[in-house]
Design a protein around this motif. Structure first.
Motif, PDB file in Angstrom:
ATOM      1  N   LEU A   1       0.881  -1.133  -0.038  1.00  0.00           N
ATOM      2  CA  LEU A   1      -0.041   0.101  -0.004  1.00  0.00           C
ATOM      3  C   LEU A   1       0.778   1.249  -0.014  1.00  0.00           C
ATOM      4  O   LEU A   1       0.616   2.428  -0.754  1.00  0.00           O
ATOM      5  CB  LEU A   1      -0.951  -0.095   1.162  1.00  0.00           C
TER       6      LEU A   1
ATOM      7  N   VAL B   1       2.275   1.643  -3.497  1.00  0.00           N
ATOM      8  CA  VAL B   1       1.298   2.462  -4.494  1.00  0.00           C
ATOM      9  C   VAL B   1       1.510   3.980  -4.306  1.00  0.00           C
ATOM     10  O   VAL B   1       1.285   4.506  -5.402  1.00  0.00           O
ATOM     11  CB  VAL B   1       0.080   1.707  -4.115  1.00  0.00           C
ATOM     12  N   LEU B   2       1.444   4.487  -3.155  1.00  0.00           N
ATOM     13  CA  LEU B   2       1.568   5.685  -2.931  1.00  0.00           C
ATOM     14  C   LEU B   2       2.788   6.291  -3.544  1.00  0.00           C
ATOM     15  O   LEU B   2       2.781   7.339  -4.223  1.00  0.00           O
ATOM     16  CB  LEU B   2       1.074   6.244  -1.479  1.00  0.00           C
TER      17      LEU B   2
ATOM     18  N   ALA C   1      -6.042   1.132   3.520  1.00  0.00           N
ATOM     19  CA  ALA C   1      -6.536   1.305   2.094  1.00  0.00           C
ATOM     20  C   ALA C   1      -7.538   2.512   2.119  1.00  0.00           C
ATOM     21  O   ALA C   1      -7.410   3.471   1.264  1.00  0.00           O
ATOM     22  CB  ALA C   1      -7.164   0.192   1.388  1.00  0.00           C
TER      23      ALA C   1
ATOM     24  N   LEU D   1      -5.621   5.925   2.488  1.00  0.00           N
ATOM     25  CA  LEU D   1      -5.102   6.184   1.085  1.00  0.00           C
ATOM     26  C   LEU D   1      -5.976   6.973   0.034  1.00  0.00           C
ATOM     27  O   LEU D   1      -5.731   7.829  -0.500  1.00  0.00           O
ATOM     28  CB  LEU D   1      -4.122   5.416   0.563  1.00  0.00           C
ATOM     29  N   GLN D   2      -7.296   6.276   0.233  1.00  0.00           N
ATOM     30  CA  GLN D   2      -8.041   6.806  -0.778  1.00  0.00           C
ATOM     31  C   GLN D   2      -8.524   8.053  -0.420  1.00  0.00           C
ATOM     32  O   GLN D   2      -8.932   8.962  -1.184  1.00  0.00           O
ATOM     33  CB  GLN D   2      -9.350   5.694  -0.939  1.00  0.00           C
TER      34      GLN D   2
ATOM     35  N   LEU E   1      -5.691  10.626  -1.410  1.00  0.00           N
ATOM     36  CA  LEU E   1      -5.765  10.796  -2.834  1.00  0.00           C
ATOM     37  C   LEU E   1      -7.026  11.836  -3.320  1.00  0.00           C
ATOM     38  O   LEU E   1      -6.901  12.502  -4.271  1.00  0.00           O
ATOM     39  CB  LEU E   1      -5.631   9.335  -3.669  1.00  0.00           C
TER      40      LEU E   1
ATOM     41  N   HIS F   1      -2.961   1.739  -8.432  1.00  0.00           N
ATOM     42  CA  HIS F   1      -4.357   1.373  -7.726  1.00  0.00           C
ATOM     43  C   HIS F   1      -4.275   1.061  -6.265  1.00  0.00           C
ATOM     44  O   HIS F   1      -3.332   0.094  -6.019  1.00  0.00           O
ATOM     45  CB  HIS F   1      -5.141   0.438  -8.553  1.00  0.00           C
ATOM     46  N   VAL F   2      -4.890   1.620  -5.468  1.00  0.00           N
ATOM     47  CA  VAL F   2      -4.807   1.029  -4.156  1.00  0.00           C
ATOM     48  C   VAL F   2      -4.993  -0.120  -3.744  1.00  0.00           C
ATOM     49  O   VAL F   2      -4.533  -0.940  -3.100  1.00  0.00           O
ATOM     50  CB  VAL F   2      -5.864   2.034  -3.288  1.00  0.00           C
ATOM     51  N   TRP F   3      -6.067  -0.529  -4.568  1.00  0.00           N
ATOM     52  CA  TRP F   3      -6.690  -2.208  -4.137  1.00  0.00           C
ATOM     53  C   TRP F   3      -5.746  -2.903  -4.968  1.00  0.00           C
ATOM     54  O   TRP F   3      -5.910  -4.184  -4.572  1.00  0.00           O
ATOM     55  CB  TRP F   3      -8.027  -2.378  -4.641  1.00  0.00           C
TER      56      TRP F   3
ATOM     57  N   ALA G   1      -2.755  -3.229  -4.435  1.00  0.00           N
ATOM     58  CA  ALA G   1      -1.815  -3.553  -3.604  1.00  0.00           C
ATOM     59  C   ALA G   1      -2.272  -5.015  -2.886  1.00  0.00           C
ATOM     60  O   ALA G   1      -1.251  -5.977  -2.890  1.00  0.00           O
ATOM     61  CB  ALA G   1      -1.682  -2.719  -2.330  1.00  0.00           C
TER      62      ALA G   1
END
Length: 592
Positions: free
Chosen positions: A46, A49-50, A172, A175-176, A179, A257-259, A261
């Motif tokens: 995760l 991803v960021l 998750a 992070l969503q 963003l 994409h966050v998901w 990860a």
């Protein structure tokens, strides 16, 4: 509460509520253990991803931060008797200090130097862990106590499943949230639009360090959980091999994409375990052949599925749509504007040399409040270079630029933007995978103050509604109100130009610099642009306009400065410029 927002919260609560139910399913303990490892890996990915997928910063050293979290809790619980619930904060603190120190040095690098630097410090931390007597050298620390809550052991099986996956899901969601915020838009600009972001007032280096820190903290929490799950730590799981594997998981699942990860961690762990059983049976001998398969899979994914496995799932999901809940939000405060006729911009003898080439040669002019000044000249005259010198994108070789009486020469572009100067670019700069509304809201970055933590905890919604209200207002103002939720990359060139103007206006500037805004516009769009510029002038806006469309320039400007080969050719009213033999010669040439 907005129905769209409440439905999102309901879905998130339902997802969290399913975790205890999943833990109670009659699955074999083997698969529960596998799911626990997948959750531990997903926490680290995760962060990647960021850092890598969104921010564009490649790191091979995340495993070292996992090791810091694991060794901190192991040492403090075994040797000093601390509670594991206290050591998690100690691990986060040590990780934060380490990440800030490493990030401050390495994130100034670019290109291939940054990944090489992450390999270097990852190896350094790995060998440090393996050579310190206090940490047990390569034997590590044994007898790490279990995570307990009262009499309940959370370190094994199904209770640990609920704990680790609750953290993954909450991470998750965080992070969503990040963003989808002011800070998140700045982070999403780091990958491909840093020059534009700096011009909008974003401190890109600070945001790079910020996402590096967040990714490290996610890894540290994974290490804390790992230590109490394994009940022992040693350097092996925290070396370069694991750092590469985490990056592999991110790419396989979908690094943007966050998901993705979770998808990448799931596929990698399941493939690894199954290949370790199946390959020796197929080949007839044992060995680490799964690594070869992973390499082949990675090449195929990069070639045929560059957005990762999650993109196959994501394309069937409805596109997220921002709740339009900003109608009742209060307007953002506006800056004090100069009085009509005051000198807003004073450019005095500015010069720019690139080696032996003089691109701008001692140019001087002024822009007054409520005035549209055109900066014109043939191709290669130095107009865009002059823009970049005024806005701080390029440094001056000599000369002075004053804005509202203050010398701004030598200031970075974000500091100049903070003082009330905003611009567009000759070549459109935007973030294609963000909506039109989000791109324009990036222009209001300096008009907000909420940071990453507020965004992750969803405490920034009031300010976010204000920023969205302003972005929607500016888009409606220039006739693009129907494109709020359109992907910016889907717009025609003329619409992209208008988007840039709306973004610049969103910063509430005292001086607006437009670099060829009519390029690519159709006739009706140019007429609409001219009407917008005249309206802005009537409101007291000062505008410096570079443009090749002479009909537009002559129609809207009050004063024109003409450049040729980097020099000041002449200046005057549109009528004086049209009648000048010097200008006609510059554009059309002369007969000999």
């Amino acid at each position: 509460m907005n129905p769209l927002l409440s439905s999102t919260l309901a879905r998130r609560a339902a997802l969290l509520a399913t975790l205890p139910v999943l833990a109670l399913l009659p699955l074999p303990d083997f698969w529960i253990t596998q799911a626990n490892y997948i959750g531990l890996y997903a926490l680290v990915v995760l962060g990647l991803v960021l850092l890598t997928g969104v921010g564009g910063l490649t790191s091979f050293g995340q495993a070292a931060f996992v090791g810091i979290g694991a060794y901190t809790t192991a040492y403090l619980t075994v040797n000093m008797g601390f509670s594991p619930w206290v050591t998690v904060f100690a691990g986060l603190a040590i990780t934060a200090v380490s990440a800030l120190a490493v990030g401050w040095i390495t994130l100034r690098m670019s290109g291939h130097y940054l990944p090489l630097a992450t390999i270097a410090w990852g190896l350094s931390l790995y060998y440090l862990m393996g050579n310190l007597d206090a940490l047990g050298k390569y034997d590590g620390i044994l007898g790490v106590p279990a995570l307990t809550l009262g009499e309940w052991d959370l370190s094994r099986g199904r209770p640990f499943f609920v704990l680790v996956w609750a953290m993954v899901v909450l991470g998750a969601f965080a992070l969503q949230n990040l963003l989808d915020s002011r800070t998140g838009r700045a982070i999403r600009a780091l990958k491909s639009a840093t020059q534009m972001a700096e011009a909008m007032g974003v401190n890109t280096f600070r945001h790079k360090v910020g996402i590096f820190l967040i990714a490290a903290l996610f890894a540290s929490i994974s290490g804390w959980l790992f230590a109490h799950f394994q009940r022992t730590v040693n350097p092996s799981p925290f070396g370069l091999k694991m750092g590469i594997e985490y990056l592999f998981m991110a790419v396989l699942g979908g690094v943007g994409h966050v998901w993705g990860a979770i998808t990448g961690a799931l596929f990698t762990k399941v493939m690894e375990d199954q290949l370790q059983v199946l390959l020796p049976q197929l080949i007839g001998t044992s060995g680490s052949y799964e690594v070869i398969v992973f390499g082949i899979v990675l090449v195929l994914v990069l070639k045929y599925l560059p957005d990762g496995a999650w993109s196959l799932v994501g394309r069937w999901l409805p596109a997220p749509r921002r709740a339009e809940n900003w109608a009742q939000a209060p307007a953002l405060p506006e800056r004090n504007k100069p009085a009509h006729g005051d000198v807003v911009l004073d450019v005095d003898q500015i010069r720019k040399q690139f080696g032996g080439l003089v691109a701008v040669n001692d140019i001087s002019f002024q822009v007054r409040a409520g005035q549209i000044v055109g900066l014109i000249g043939p191709n290669g005259a130095g107009k865009s270079t002059t823009f970049n010198l005024v806005t701080g994108v390029l440094g001056l070789s000599s000369g002075t630029v004053k804005f509202r009486g203050e010398v701004i020469s030598g200031l970075p572009s974000r500091d100049i933007a903070q003082r009330g100067m905003s611009r567009t670019f000759q070549h459109v700069k935007m973030i294609p995978d963000m909506t039109v509304l989000e791109n324009v809201a990036l222009g209001a970055h300096l008009r907000g103050s909420r940071g990453a933590l507020s965004a992750m905890l969803r405490m920034d919604r009031g300010e976010e509604q204000q920023l969205m209200r302003e972005a929607a207002r500016q888009l409606t103002r220039i006739g693009m109100g129907e494109y709020l939720h359109e992907q910016a990359g889907n717009l025609a060139m003329g619409q992209q130009r208008l988007l840039e103007i709306a973004r610049a206006l969103c910063s509430d500037p005292a001086l607006l610099l437009l670099d060829e805004p009519a390029a690519g516009l159709r006739h009706k769009e140019k007429e609409a642009l001219g009407a917008v510029l005249r309206q802005l002038r009537s409101e007291g806006m000062s505008i410096l306009l570079v443009e090749h469309d002479m009909d537009l320039v002559m129609d809207v400007t009050d004063h024109i400065v003409v450049m040729e080969f980097g020099t000041h050719l002449m200046e005057g009213t549109p009528e004086q410029v049209q009648q000048s033999p010097q200008v006609r010669a510059a554009y059309l040439g002369t007969e000999h």
